[in-house]
Design a protein around this motif. Structure first.
Motif: not given
Length: 326
Positions: A85-90, A116-127
């Protein structure tokens, strides 16, 4: 193969096995095979996709270790995420201690670590992607925040067992004989090769890029002797650690590593001497008790490698100086 990894039928778990004909495993598809099986096992242990598993300290029993060449350097949380979805955040909570986030996709390609700390969008080439949070602040793992849509189903492929095991053994041996980290643990854009991806997956699945961590591996030694190595401080940005493994690439003792975070005894001239199989001596890691293979080797990890280590300067690879003590 390995039907024990299949997931129980539960609402929170969304993974099924493919019912197609078994897939023969080769050097070319081994990274995908191993990764597919690791993802399935992680999903099972975590109780679902997009759900962090707070990993316990790895067992001293080789049969209970999740993958080859695990370590006890940091506390871990891991998960498999549906990132299609490209909408995953950690969100990593605030801490003043070491914490990194690494992403590995279904082809065993990895990215630069997130620090470090923060809010990050998690993306990859595969699903789907594996995410591992490493930290020297174990309590941090209780406060990780995940934002993710409902995941799609994860398919566990039916990998043919005999060919998988044959290729795995061969790749682990090739890894132990020497590998090139930059082309084993990276991505196609950064120069990862098919062969080194295979060797890296077999010998140390989930390794990091050389810009983040550097691994130095010794040859194998007979376990029934005393060995030592003396080396200059490698001046890692974060810390260094040396871990002992048996001939199959597994830890076998409760005392498995010496780390700069453990305040090892230092020599008067500022160097360090680590020992292997030298009972009663400082900075010693046992090599016999629990080791059924009769052999051991040492893997040195540099977390935030210094320029000297990155450049391969003489004196900054402790594994080259391991010698038997007569």
């Amino acid at each position: 193969m390995k039907k024990t990894i299949l997931l129980a039928a539960a609402a929170a778990v969304t993974a099924t096995v493919a019912h197609a004909e078994s897939i023969t495993v080769t050097e070319e598809n081994f990274p995908q095979a191993y990764t597919n099986l690791r993802f399935a096992a992680i999903i099972e242990k975590a109780g679902g996709i997009n759900t962090f598993l707070k990993m316990p300290v790895p067992s001293s029993d080789p049969a209970e270790q999740f993958v080859v060449r695990m370590n006890r350097d940091t506390a871990y949380s891991t998960s498999v995420f549906d990132v299609s979805s490209r909408e995953v955040y950690i969100t990593i909570p605030e801490t003043d201690k070491y914490v990194t986030t690494q992403i590995i996709d279904e082809n065993h390609e990895t990215q630069r670590m997130i620090y470090g700390p923060g809010r990050y969008n998690i993306t990859a080439k595969t699903d789907f992607a594996f995410v591992i949070v490493r930290t020297l602040d174990p309590d941090l793992r209780d406060n990780l925040v995940v934002e993710a849509p409902e995941p799609q189903e994860f398919i566990i492929q039916d990998w043919e067992e005999a060919s998988f095991e044959e290729i795995e053994v061969k790749g682990n041996a090739d890894f132990s004989d020497g590998y090139h980290q930059a082309t084993a643990y990276s991505n196609v854009e950064s120069g990862q090769t098919s062969y080194m991806n295979y060797v890296g997956a077999a010998g140390g699945w989930g390794g990091a890029m050389v810009l983040d961590n550097i691994y130095q591996t010794s040859p194998y030694f007979d376990a029934d002797a005393c060995y030592e190595t003396t080396f200059v401080d490698p001046e890692a940005e974060y810390f260094w650690s040396a871990t002992v493994y048996n001939a199959d690439g597994y830890m076998f003792n409760d005392v498995a590593n010496v780390s700069s975070e453990m305040d090892p005894e230092q020599n008067a001239d500022g160097t360090f001497t680590l020992r292997f199989g030298c009972a009663g001596m400082p900075n010693n890691i046992p090599t016999v008790e629990g080791n059924t293979t009769g052999k051991f080797n040492v893997l040195m990890r540099h977390y935030g490698p210094s320029q000297m280590v990155s450049d391969g300067e003489y004196g900054y690879n402790m594994t080259q100086f391991i010698r038997k003590v007569e």
